[in-house]
Design a protein around this motif. Structure first.
Motif, PDB file in Angstrom:
ATOM      1  N   GLY A  66     -34.819   2.360  41.494  1.00 26.46           N
ATOM      2  CA  GLY A  66     -35.642   2.574  40.310  1.00 26.46           C
ATOM      3  C   GLY A  66     -35.783   4.043  39.970  1.00 26.46           C
ATOM      4  N   ALA A  67     -35.886   4.880  41.014  1.00 26.02           N
ATOM      5  CA  ALA A  67     -36.017   6.322  40.814  1.00 26.02           C
ATOM      6  C   ALA A  67     -34.705   6.963  40.380  1.00 26.02           C
ATOM      7  N   SER A  68     -33.582   6.267  40.566  1.00 29.47           N
ATOM      8  CA  SER A  68     -32.282   6.831  40.207  1.00 29.47           C
ATOM      9  C   SER A  68     -32.201   7.193  38.733  1.00 29.47           C
ATOM     10  N   PHE A  69     -32.896   6.441  37.893  1.00 33.57           N
ATOM     11  CA  PHE A  69     -32.871   6.740  36.459  1.00 33.57           C
ATOM     12  C   PHE A  69     -33.600   8.051  36.164  1.00 33.57           C
ATOM     13  N   LEU A  70     -34.668   8.311  36.916  1.00 31.27           N
ATOM     14  CA  LEU A  70     -35.349   9.601  36.806  1.00 31.27           C
ATOM     15  C   LEU A  70     -34.437  10.716  37.301  1.00 31.27           C
ATOM     16  N   PHE A  71     -33.784  10.504  38.453  1.00 30.29           N
ATOM     17  CA  PHE A  71     -32.896  11.536  38.999  1.00 30.29           C
ATOM     18  C   PHE A  71     -31.792  11.888  38.000  1.00 30.29           C
ATOM     19  N   MET A  72     -31.216  10.868  37.357  1.00 31.46           N
ATOM     20  CA  MET A  72     -30.159  11.126  36.370  1.00 31.46           C
ATOM     21  C   MET A  72     -30.689  11.928  35.192  1.00 31.46           C
ATOM     22  N   LYS A  73     -31.868  11.553  34.718  1.00 31.33           N
ATOM     23  CA  LYS A  73     -32.438  12.238  33.561  1.00 31.33           C
ATOM     24  C   LYS A  73     -32.683  13.710  33.866  1.00 31.33           C
ATOM     25  N   VAL A  74     -33.218  13.993  35.051  1.00 31.73           N
ATOM     26  CA  VAL A  74     -33.479  15.383  35.436  1.00 31.73           C
ATOM     27  C   VAL A  74     -32.165  16.144  35.607  1.00 31.73           C
ATOM     28  N   ALA A  75     -31.192  15.519  36.270  1.00 34.25           N
ATOM     29  CA  ALA A  75     -29.904  16.171  36.509  1.00 34.25           C
ATOM     30  C   ALA A  75     -29.201  16.527  35.210  1.00 34.25           C
ATOM     31  N   LEU A  76     -29.359  15.690  34.183  1.00 33.07           N
ATOM     32  CA  LEU A  76     -28.699  15.942  32.907  1.00 33.07           C
ATOM     33  C   LEU A  76     -29.251  17.171  32.198  1.00 33.07           C
ATOM     34  N   VAL A 130     -34.584  -7.658  44.282  1.00 32.55           N
ATOM     35  CA  VAL A 130     -34.752  -6.220  44.083  1.00 32.55           C
ATOM     36  C   VAL A 130     -34.603  -5.869  42.605  1.00 32.55           C
ATOM     37  N   THR A 131     -33.917  -6.750  41.856  1.00 35.34           N
ATOM     38  CA  THR A 131     -33.754  -6.581  40.408  1.00 35.34           C
ATOM     39  C   THR A 131     -35.091  -6.408  39.701  1.00 35.34           C
ATOM     40  N   TYR A 132     -36.143  -7.024  40.246  1.00 38.48           N
ATOM     41  CA  TYR A 132     -37.441  -6.987  39.582  1.00 38.48           C
ATOM     42  C   TYR A 132     -38.251  -5.745  39.949  1.00 38.48           C
ATOM     43  N   ILE A 133     -37.839  -5.036  41.009  1.00 33.83           N
ATOM     44  CA  ILE A 133     -38.552  -3.832  41.424  1.00 33.83           C
ATOM     45  C   ILE A 133     -38.100  -2.622  40.621  1.00 33.83           C
ATOM     46  N   THR A 134     -36.786  -2.494  40.438  1.00 39.64           N
ATOM     47  CA  THR A 134     -36.240  -1.265  39.867  1.00 39.64           C
ATOM     48  C   THR A 134     -36.747  -0.938  38.453  1.00 39.64           C
ATOM     49  N   PRO A 135     -36.865  -1.906  37.531  1.00 34.57           N
ATOM     50  CA  PRO A 135     -37.365  -1.524  36.204  1.00 34.57           C
ATOM     51  C   PRO A 135     -38.806  -1.036  36.258  1.00 34.57           C
ATOM     52  N   LEU A 136     -39.621  -1.680  37.097  1.00 35.05           N
ATOM     53  CA  LEU A 136     -41.020  -1.263  37.211  1.00 35.05           C
ATOM     54  C   LEU A 136     -41.112   0.178  37.698  1.00 35.05           C
ATOM     55  N   VAL A 137     -40.346   0.496  38.743  1.00 38.17           N
ATOM     56  CA  VAL A 137     -40.349   1.857  39.284  1.00 38.17           C
ATOM     57  C   VAL A 137     -39.811   2.836  38.245  1.00 38.17           C
ATOM     58  N   GLY A 138     -38.716   2.466  37.575  1.00 37.74           N
ATOM     59  CA  GLY A 138     -38.119   3.350  36.579  1.00 37.74           C
ATOM     60  C   GLY A 138     -39.062   3.668  35.440  1.00 37.74           C
ATOM     61  N   VAL A 139     -39.770   2.653  34.939  1.00 39.89           N
ATOM     62  CA  VAL A 139     -40.697   2.853  33.821  1.00 39.89           C
ATOM     63  C   VAL A 139     -41.887   3.710  34.253  1.00 39.89           C
ATOM     64  N   VAL A 140     -42.456   3.394  35.422  1.00 39.37           N
ATOM     65  CA  VAL A 140     -43.633   4.135  35.899  1.00 39.37           C
ATOM     66  C   VAL A 140     -43.292   5.608  36.148  1.00 39.37           C
ATOM     67  N   LEU A 141     -42.182   5.883  36.812  1.00 33.79           N
ATOM     68  CA  LEU A 141     -41.802   7.271  37.081  1.00 33.79           C
ATOM     69  C   LEU A 141     -41.488   8.026  35.792  1.00 33.79           C
ATOM     70  N   GLY A 142     -40.810   7.358  34.859  1.00 27.34           N
ATOM     71  CA  GLY A 142     -40.511   8.002  33.580  1.00 27.34           C
ATOM     72  C   GLY A 142     -41.778   8.381  32.831  1.00 27.34           C
ATOM     73  N   ALA A 143     -42.791   7.506  32.892  1.00 29.04           N
ATOM     74  CA  ALA A 143     -44.048   7.780  32.204  1.00 29.04           C
ATOM     75  C   ALA A 143     -44.850   8.869  32.902  1.00 29.04           C
ATOM     76  N   LEU A 144     -44.945   8.817  34.243  1.00 31.65           N
ATOM     77  CA  LEU A 144     -45.775   9.753  34.994  1.00 31.65           C
ATOM     78  C   LEU A 144     -45.168  11.146  35.071  1.00 31.65           C
ATOM     79  N   ILE A 145     -43.854  11.225  35.283  1.00 34.09           N
ATOM     80  CA  ILE A 145     -43.222  12.517  35.538  1.00 34.09           C
ATOM     81  C   ILE A 145     -42.632  13.138  34.282  1.00 34.09           C
ATOM     82  N   LEU A 146     -42.012  12.298  33.434  1.00 32.42           N
ATOM     83  CA  LEU A 146     -41.360  12.836  32.239  1.00 32.42           C
ATOM     84  C   LEU A 146     -42.173  12.634  30.961  1.00 32.42           C
TER      85      LEU A 146
END
Length: 331
Positions: free
Chosen positions: A37-47, A268-284
């Motif tokens: 789930g955090a991988s989407f945040l990592f990609m966004k920051v790396a870009l 695990v499919t159901y965990i990753t979107p939740l983590v991705g959305v929460v991290l995107g909102a909190l950090i970005l």
């Protein structure tokens, strides 16, 4: 992920590592979901400092190195069959190189949270490919309805009533759907061609990522030799995306697959979107439109139907074993 569990039925049949407790498996399962789930945040920051191709190149090279260390530690031998190497090369392209490039490019134009939501369409794509393209499954009417419902959920996420102007954002969303279609193709391909290779889960993951890394290494002069702007956050994001998201998380997921079976592990499919959305909102500071989470819920319901999960739950309640299936990717 943009990542998804790379597992096949033979790997799922392996026993978990000796001495592994159910608590340890549960922790590894959760960690894999969080990392993917955090991988989407990592990609966004790396870009923010490197190109999409450099993001895909870095995660594959680092992931291959991390998995390679575990292969050396376990002293596993590479397969000798040219047929296996041929099939794994197809998977390296369709399961890693192409979707990783598509996800990296698309995240220049969409939020990390939205990318994580679209990644959850992988089970729908897998059902379509397995049932219609490779015919390794015979789809029941309820599963076909689930596919249709999943497609309806995607339409809700896109929000065509807001107007379709073929902007970069819409093209990027379609690119992500192309990436999840690659995942679906690959998972169905695994089931048809590499489900009886005898490879361990670790060796399967290493070959998958390693061959993809070798392909990207060959393409270095074409794709990667462009200027970069690095800072500590970008470097940390790339290292975590590669070593964890494209490396160690695969091992955690495979341990869960071997201990629990592919159907249960694929949740695990159901965990990753939740983590991705929460991290995107909190950090970005990203924001979602109302239709995006609503569409995601429709997609998840479609997944339950397409994977015949509701019937399996009823059968388990009656004391009947569930039928295992190849899990969906969520790197």
């Amino acid at each position: 992920m943009s990542t998804a569990p790379a597992s096949v039925e033979t790997a799922a049949a392996d026993a978990p590592p000796p001495g592994t407790s159910q608590l340890s498996i549960a922790v590894q399962f959760t960690l894999a979901g969080v990392v993917w789930g955090a991988s989407f945040l990592f990609m966004k920051v790396a870009l923010g400092g490197i190109s999409p191709a450099q993001v895909a190149w870095s995660r594959l090279i680092l992931g291959a190195l991390a998995l390679g260390l575990f292969v050396l530690m376990r002293r596993e031998a590479l397969p000798r069959s040219l047929r296996i190497w041929g099939h794994m090369t197809v998977l390296a392209v369709s399961f890693c190189v192409v979707p990783f490039l598509l996800f990296s490019w698309a995240q220049q134009h969409v939020t990390s949270g939205l990318a994580s939501i679209y990644n959850a369409t992988t089970p729908i794509m897998t059902a379509i490919m397995a049932g219609l393209l490779f015919r390794v499954e015979k789809l029941k009417p309820l599963q076909i309805a689930g596919i249709g419902l999943g497609i309806a959920g995607v339409i809700v996420i896109i929000g065509p009533w807001q107007g379709l102007d073929l902007s970069q954002s819409l093209v990027a969303q379609l690119a992500i759907l192309g990436a999840t279609a690659c995942y679906g193709f690959s998972l169905a391909y695994m089931r048809k061609f590499v489900s009886n290779t005898g490879m361990s889960a670790l060796m399967f993951s290493f070959l998958n990522i390693g061959i993809a890394a070798a392909i990207m290494a060959v393409l270095t002069p074409v794709l990667v030799l462009t200027p970069v702007r690095l800072n500590p956050w970008i470097v940390v994001s790339v290292v975590l995306l590669g070593c964890l998201g494209t490396g160690i998380a695969y091992i955690w997921n495979q341990n869960a697959v071997r201990a629990w079976g592919p159907t249960r592990a694929s949740t695990v499919t159901y965990i990753t979107p939740l983590v991705g959305v929460v991290l995107g909102a909190l950090i970005l500071g990203e924001r979602l439109s109302w239709n995006e989470p609503v569409g995601a819920l429709v997609v998840f319901l479609g997944i339950l139907l397409a994977q015949d999960r509701l019937r399996r739950v009823r059968r388990n309640d009656e004391g009947t074993d569930a039928v295992a299936s190849v899990p969906s990717r969520s790197r």
